[in-house]
Write a protein that holds these residues in place. Structure first.
Motif, PDB file in Angstrom:
ATOM      1  N   UNK A 105       2.627 -10.604   4.588  1.00 17.06           N
ATOM      2  CA  UNK A 105       1.851 -10.143   3.438  1.00 17.06           C
ATOM      3  C   UNK A 105       0.539  -9.511   3.852  1.00 17.06           C
ATOM      4  N   UNK A 106      -0.042  -9.960   4.964  1.00 19.17           N
ATOM      5  CA  UNK A 106      -1.290  -9.368   5.425  1.00 19.17           C
ATOM      6  C   UNK A 106      -1.110  -7.933   5.865  1.00 19.17           C
ATOM      7  N   UNK A 107       0.026  -7.635   6.490  1.00 19.06           N
ATOM      8  CA  UNK A 107       0.284  -6.276   6.947  1.00 19.06           C
ATOM      9  C   UNK A 107       0.732  -5.369   5.806  1.00 19.06           C
ATOM     10  N   UNK A 108       1.213  -5.933   4.726  1.00 13.38           N
ATOM     11  CA  UNK A 108       1.654  -5.133   3.587  1.00 13.38           C
ATOM     12  C   UNK A 108       0.549  -4.909   2.563  1.00 13.38           C
ATOM     13  N   UNK A 109      -0.565  -5.600   2.715  1.00 13.54           N
ATOM     14  CA  UNK A 109      -1.636  -5.495   1.726  1.00 13.54           C
ATOM     15  C   UNK A 109      -2.277  -4.111   1.732  1.00 13.54           C
ATOM     16  N   UNK A 110      -2.605  -3.594   2.896  1.00 13.21           N
ATOM     17  CA  UNK A 110      -3.270  -2.293   2.963  1.00 13.21           C
ATOM     18  C   UNK A 110      -2.361  -1.174   2.446  1.00 13.21           C
ATOM     19  N   UNK A 143     -11.700   4.467  -2.593  1.00 18.03           N
ATOM     20  CA  UNK A 143     -10.787   5.227  -1.751  1.00 18.03           C
ATOM     21  C   UNK A 143     -11.350   5.400  -0.343  1.00 18.03           C
ATOM     22  N   UNK A 144     -12.621   5.732  -0.251  1.00 18.75           N
ATOM     23  CA  UNK A 144     -13.251   5.882   1.067  1.00 18.75           C
ATOM     24  C   UNK A 144     -13.245   4.550   1.812  1.00 18.75           C
ATOM     25  N   UNK A 145     -13.557   3.457   1.133  1.00 14.41           N
ATOM     26  CA  UNK A 145     -13.574   2.139   1.749  1.00 14.41           C
ATOM     27  C   UNK A 145     -12.201   1.775   2.307  1.00 14.41           C
ATOM     28  N   UNK A 146     -11.170   1.935   1.507  1.00  9.53           N
ATOM     29  CA  UNK A 146      -9.841   1.569   1.969  1.00  9.53           C
ATOM     30  C   UNK A 146      -9.281   2.546   2.998  1.00  9.53           C
ATOM     31  N   UNK A 147      -9.755   3.778   3.003  1.00 11.16           N
ATOM     32  CA  UNK A 147      -9.349   4.702   4.055  1.00 11.16           C
ATOM     33  C   UNK A 147      -9.895   4.235   5.398  1.00 11.16           C
ATOM     34  N   UNK A 148     -11.172   3.832   5.429  1.00 11.43           N
ATOM     35  CA  UNK A 148     -11.735   3.288   6.664  1.00 11.43           C
ATOM     36  C   UNK A 148     -11.026   2.001   7.071  1.00 11.43           C
ATOM     37  N   UNK A 149     -10.676   1.163   6.099  1.00 11.88           N
ATOM     38  CA  UNK A 149      -9.960  -0.063   6.389  1.00 11.88           C
ATOM     39  C   UNK A 149      -8.587   0.241   6.981  1.00 11.88           C
ATOM     40  N   UNK A 150      -7.882   1.201   6.420  1.00  6.83           N
ATOM     41  CA  UNK A 150      -6.551   1.536   6.939  1.00  6.83           C
ATOM     42  C   UNK A 150      -6.634   2.083   8.356  1.00  6.83           C
ATOM     43  N   UNK A 151      -7.625   2.947   8.631  1.00  2.33           N
ATOM     44  CA  UNK A 151      -7.771   3.468   9.988  1.00  2.33           C
ATOM     45  C   UNK A 151      -8.184   2.346  10.947  1.00  2.33           C
ATOM     46  N   UNK A 152      -8.946   1.384  10.477  1.00  5.30           N
ATOM     47  CA  UNK A 152      -9.329   0.277  11.318  1.00  5.30           C
ATOM     48  C   UNK A 152      -8.175  -0.632  11.661  1.00  5.30           C
ATOM     49  N   UNK A 153      -7.265  -0.835  10.707  1.00  3.83           N
ATOM     50  CA  UNK A 153      -6.136  -1.739  10.927  1.00  3.83           C
ATOM     51  C   UNK A 153      -5.035  -1.043  11.716  1.00  3.83           C
TER      52      UNK A 153
END
Length: 156
Positions: A105-110, A143-153
């Motif tokens: 579930x942690x990997x599917x959240x983003x 959107x910007x926040x989660x884009x940085x989060x996705x690139x970080x993960x």
């Protein structure tokens, strides 16, 4: 005895055990005295810090009478530390298997949040009248926040 101090060993299930020790005792000595045979499974936490150095004395860590040390017993630590990996098995494994992320579930959240953001952007573009200016600015920020989060993960 005047040279002894009592320490409360508190576990995750809120049970406590009282340990009577000397300030000169080490972290490793405390583990071996109260958890014989399970020293590698036990992790001690004092004031939010993991006590990793087994040679440090309780006095050097400023542990005094009636202090609380939180104890965590890990289940699979002994099997991982006592068996060495087989080098031939590592060479035979395909490279894709070593780089794959485990499914959970942690990997599917983003990705789920990114799909949800895409749907909201679709609605914003096609039903512009339903979105106010602050809502649009907030959508851009999220959107910007989660884009940085996705690139970080996922981006390395």
């Amino acid at each position: 005895c005047s040279g002894l101090i009592t320490i409360r060993l508190k576990f995750l299930n809120d049970t406590e055990e009282v340990a009577v020790v000397r300030p000169e005792d080490t972290v490793g000595g405390l583990k071996s005295k109260y958890f014989p045979g399970q020293e590698h499974q036990m992790k001690f936490i004092y004031r939010g810090q993991l006590l990793q150095d087994q040679g440090r004395t309780l006095r050097s860590l400023h542990i005094t009478d009636n202090c609380v040390i939180h104890c965590h017993r890990s289940q699979g630590a002994t099997a991982a530390t006592t068996t060495l990996p087989d080098p031939s098995a590592a060479a035979a494994a395909p490279p894709a298997a070593t780089t794959a992320l485990p499914l959970g579930t942690g990997n599917l959240l983003v990705p789920a949040v990114m799909v949800m953001l895409a749907v909201i952007w679709y609605l914003r573009i096609n039903y512009r009248q339903l979105f106010t200016a602050p809502a649009t600015v907030s959508l851009i920020g999220v959107t910007v926040l989660f884009t940085f989060l996705a690139f970080g993960v996922y981006g390395q």
